[in-house]
Design a protein around this motif. Sequence first.
Motif, PDB file in Angstrom:
ATOM      1  N   GLY A   1       0.788  -1.235   0.000  1.00  0.00           N
ATOM      2  CA  GLY A   1       0.000   0.000   0.000  1.00  0.00           C
ATOM      3  C   GLY A   1       0.817   1.281   0.000  1.00  0.00           C
ATOM      4  N   GLN A   2       2.150   1.164  -0.081  1.00  0.00           N
ATOM      5  CA  GLN A   2       3.011   2.349   0.021  1.00  0.00           C
ATOM      6  C   GLN A   2       3.322   2.932  -1.361  1.00  0.00           C
ATOM      7  N   PRO A   3       3.299   4.267  -1.489  1.00  0.00           N
ATOM      8  CA  PRO A   3       3.729   4.917  -2.733  1.00  0.00           C
ATOM      9  C   PRO A   3       5.259   4.964  -2.779  1.00  0.00           C
ATOM     10  N   VAL A   4       5.836   4.607  -3.920  1.00  0.00           N
ATOM     11  CA  VAL A   4       7.286   4.585  -4.070  1.00  0.00           C
ATOM     12  C   VAL A   4       7.669   5.228  -5.398  1.00  0.00           C
ATOM     13  N   VAL A   5       8.958   5.519  -5.523  1.00  0.00           N
ATOM     14  CA  VAL A   5       9.491   6.100  -6.764  1.00  0.00           C
ATOM     15  C   VAL A   5      10.614   5.200  -7.263  1.00  0.00           C
ATOM     16  N   PHE A   6      10.572   4.862  -8.538  1.00  0.00           N
ATOM     17  CA  PHE A   6      11.641   4.103  -9.174  1.00  0.00           C
ATOM     18  C   PHE A   6      12.399   5.004 -10.141  1.00  0.00           C
ATOM     19  N   LYS A   7      13.720   4.990 -10.020  1.00  0.00           N
ATOM     20  CA  LYS A   7      14.556   5.639 -11.018  1.00  0.00           C
ATOM     21  C   LYS A   7      14.897   4.570 -12.056  1.00  0.00           C
ATOM     22  N   VAL A   8      14.502   4.827 -13.298  1.00  0.00           N
ATOM     23  CA  VAL A   8      14.635   3.837 -14.358  1.00  0.00           C
ATOM     24  C   VAL A   8      15.430   4.393 -15.524  1.00  0.00           C
ATOM     25  N   SER A   9      16.329   3.589 -16.061  1.00  0.00           N
ATOM     26  CA  SER A   9      17.044   3.967 -17.287  1.00  0.00           C
ATOM     27  C   SER A   9      16.917   2.821 -18.283  1.00  0.00           C
ATOM     28  N   VAL A  10      16.576   3.162 -19.519  1.00  0.00           N
ATOM     29  CA  VAL A  10      16.426   2.174 -20.585  1.00  0.00           C
ATOM     30  C   VAL A  10      17.737   2.034 -21.333  1.00  0.00           C
ATOM     31  N   LYS A  11      18.249   0.822 -21.399  1.00  0.00           N
ATOM     32  CA  LYS A  11      19.548   0.591 -22.034  1.00  0.00           C
ATOM     33  C   LYS A  11      19.407  -0.025 -23.427  1.00  0.00           C
ATOM     34  N   GLU A  12      18.335  -0.801 -23.640  1.00  0.00           N
ATOM     35  CA  GLU A  12      18.139  -1.415 -24.949  1.00  0.00           C
ATOM     36  C   GLU A  12      16.665  -1.722 -25.170  1.00  0.00           C
ATOM     37  N   ILE A  13      16.241  -1.674 -26.428  1.00  0.00           N
ATOM     38  CA  ILE A  13      14.858  -1.990 -26.794  1.00  0.00           C
ATOM     39  C   ILE A  13      14.876  -3.049 -27.892  1.00  0.00           C
ATOM     40  N   LYS A  14      14.211  -4.167 -27.622  1.00  0.00           N
ATOM     41  CA  LYS A  14      14.123  -5.231 -28.617  1.00  0.00           C
ATOM     42  C   LYS A  14      12.657  -5.525 -28.909  1.00  0.00           C
ATOM     43  N   GLU A  15      12.409  -5.976 -30.124  1.00  0.00           N
ATOM     44  CA  GLU A  15      11.048  -6.337 -30.505  1.00  0.00           C
ATOM     45  C   GLU A  15      11.006  -7.786 -30.971  1.00  0.00           C
ATOM     46  N   LYS A  16       9.799  -8.367 -30.873  1.00  0.00           N
ATOM     47  CA  LYS A  16       9.619  -9.722 -31.374  1.00  0.00           C
ATOM     48  C   LYS A  16       9.549  -9.702 -32.890  1.00  0.00           C
ATOM     49  N   VAL A  17      10.313 -10.586 -33.483  1.00  0.00           N
ATOM     50  CA  VAL A  17      10.254 -10.749 -34.932  1.00  0.00           C
ATOM     51  C   VAL A  17       9.695 -12.138 -35.208  1.00  0.00           C
ATOM     52  N   LEU A  18       8.490 -12.182 -35.773  1.00  0.00           N
ATOM     53  CA  LEU A  18       7.825 -13.455 -36.026  1.00  0.00           C
ATOM     54  C   LEU A  18       8.314 -14.074 -37.322  1.00  0.00           C
ATOM     55  N   PRO A  19       8.472 -15.392 -37.333  1.00  0.00           N
ATOM     56  CA  PRO A  19       8.869 -16.059 -38.574  1.00  0.00           C
ATOM     57  C   PRO A  19       7.730 -16.040 -39.586  1.00  0.00           C
ATOM     58  N   ALA A  20       8.065 -16.121 -40.832  1.00  0.00           N
ATOM     59  CA  ALA A  20       7.047 -16.145 -41.882  1.00  0.00           C
ATOM     60  C   ALA A  20       6.285 -17.468 -41.832  1.00  0.00           C
ATOM     61  N   LEU A  21       4.983 -17.395 -42.113  1.00  0.00           N
ATOM     62  CA  LEU A  21       4.172 -18.612 -42.172  1.00  0.00           C
ATOM     63  C   LEU A  21       4.305 -19.208 -43.567  1.00  0.00           C
ATOM     64  N   ASP A  22       5.244 -20.094 -43.704  1.00  0.00           N
ATOM     65  CA  ASP A  22       5.478 -20.720 -45.004  1.00  0.00           C
ATOM     66  C   ASP A  22       5.896 -22.173 -44.798  1.00  0.00           C
ATOM     67  N   ASP A  23       6.293 -22.818 -45.874  1.00  0.00           N
ATOM     68  CA  ASP A  23       6.676 -24.223 -45.782  1.00  0.00           C
ATOM     69  C   ASP A  23       7.893 -24.427 -44.883  1.00  0.00           C
ATOM     70  N   GLU A  24       8.801 -23.447 -44.873  1.00  0.00           N
ATOM     71  CA  GLU A  24       9.990 -23.559 -44.025  1.00  0.00           C
ATOM     72  C   GLU A  24       9.603 -23.575 -42.546  1.00  0.00           C
ATOM     73  N   PHE A  25       8.600 -22.781 -42.222  1.00  0.00           N
ATOM     74  CA  PHE A  25       8.105 -22.759 -40.845  1.00  0.00           C
ATOM     75  C   PHE A  25       7.559 -24.151 -40.467  1.00  0.00           C
ATOM     76  N   ALA A  26       6.803 -24.766 -41.363  1.00  0.00           N
ATOM     77  CA  ALA A  26       6.235 -26.087 -41.109  1.00  0.00           C
ATOM     78  C   ALA A  26       7.319 -27.143 -40.951  1.00  0.00           C
ATOM     79  N   LYS A  27       8.398 -26.996 -41.709  1.00  0.00           N
ATOM     80  CA  LYS A  27       9.483 -27.980 -41.624  1.00  0.00           C
ATOM     81  C   LYS A  27      10.128 -27.984 -40.242  1.00  0.00           C
ATOM     82  N   GLY A  28      10.033 -26.860 -39.544  1.00  0.00           N
ATOM     83  CA  GLY A  28      10.567 -26.784 -38.187  1.00  0.00           C
ATOM     84  C   GLY A  28       9.807 -27.675 -37.216  1.00  0.00           C
TER      85      GLY A  28
END
Length: 441
Positions: free
Chosen positions: A230-257
């Motif tokens: 129940g306590q209010p707090v403060v976080f000091k935050v620094s962002v060092k890197e940003i990554k995103e999800k890269v989805l594989p293509a839906l194709d025959d190669e995906f199925a072979k996996g």
Amino acid sequence: MNAKIEDISSVKKKISFEVPAEKVNEEIEKAYKKIAKSAKIKGFRAGKVPQAILEKTYAPQMEEQVLNRLINDSYFKALVEHRIPAISDPEIVDSSAIEKGQPFTYEAHVEVKPEVEVKDYTGLTLQKERLEAGDEVIEERLEEMRAGRAEKEVTSRKKARTGDFVTIDFEGFLNGVPFAGGKGEDYELELGSGTFIPGFEEQVEGMKRDEEKEISVTFPEEYGNKELAGQPVVFKVSVKEIKEKVLPALDDEFAKGFGLESLDELKSKLKEAHVSQETNRIDGDLRERLMTALIERNSVEVPEAMVQSQLQYMLKNITNRLQSQGMSLEMMGMNESSFNAMYRETAVKQVQGSLILEGVARQEDLKVEEGEIDGKLEQIAAMSNAPLEAVKKYYAADEARQGLMAQIAEEKAVEFLLEKSTVNEVDKAELAGQDQEAGKE
């Protein structure tokens, strides 16, 4: 020995016994002879203690031995002679003393398996959910599989957004003072995952690489650390890197996996699995509706011993499933006692259903043929991926074979009952609405 049988209820019998005095005398003599061999009385050699002294010193031991012998002998003989289907240990509710020259009487209560005479079991009207195997379900499953094979790559975007993985340094302060456990370095956080305190991830969204920011949040009232709850707090935050999800293509190669040749084959396999899963679920739901209808038409008293046995079976199943997932009953906030209390009503209904199906099979003379047993064994071997010979060996034991035959008989009874019922297929939404309306009545 005289035994009088009386019904206390449909699931319990009272057996009143009278053992003749001659039998009592015989057992008393046997008991004292046995005691005499090991009796130790000062002034007498082992085996040479006079009967009168034995009776004075060892009467309690004699009574215990004779009592057990007389009850065991007479009780089990009565079960056989009167064909009593006992399913529990006897409860001795009254007995006379063990006295030489006097008959021994006692009363035992025992639970029995009831033979249910089933009524009104044909001509039922049942609702069944219509199988819907739309392509949207397959597409959803494909997207889940893509997400499982997604890779994280550094994004070219400047700002973080929901779904991104951000590498952050952070430190928390309560009233301007750092608190224990509130600091982290090179921590990778998936935005939108709900991993951190409510409000934290939302404020990280929109931050840029190398940006620093103070984030104000309040710990939940139910937070485990009472000093922070129940306590209010403060976080000091620094962002060092940003990554995103890269989805594989839906194709025959995906199925072979996944060991397949093409995307079409993968889609076909997914649809096949979905149809099988949904068919099993819908059939299971229909069976539950059938059993509910039968139980409503047939009042079935169930023995407590059968309820306890069913609860133990259910507990073993759920314990095994949890263990396979690295979990335990305690981790689910339950123990055996609370489990039994929670699922007792379910166990009672399952026992009632089993007795009703057994009754239907008996009344309709539904026999289990040898070929059906062989077919079931092959099915079990295929489902468990076990050698057929090993499965046959296991079910060769009398108890296992009887259980298997009972299962097959139940399945035949269900098939018979469904054939004799009117089954209406309705959409899932319509069925849910009907169930909701029925629940209000």
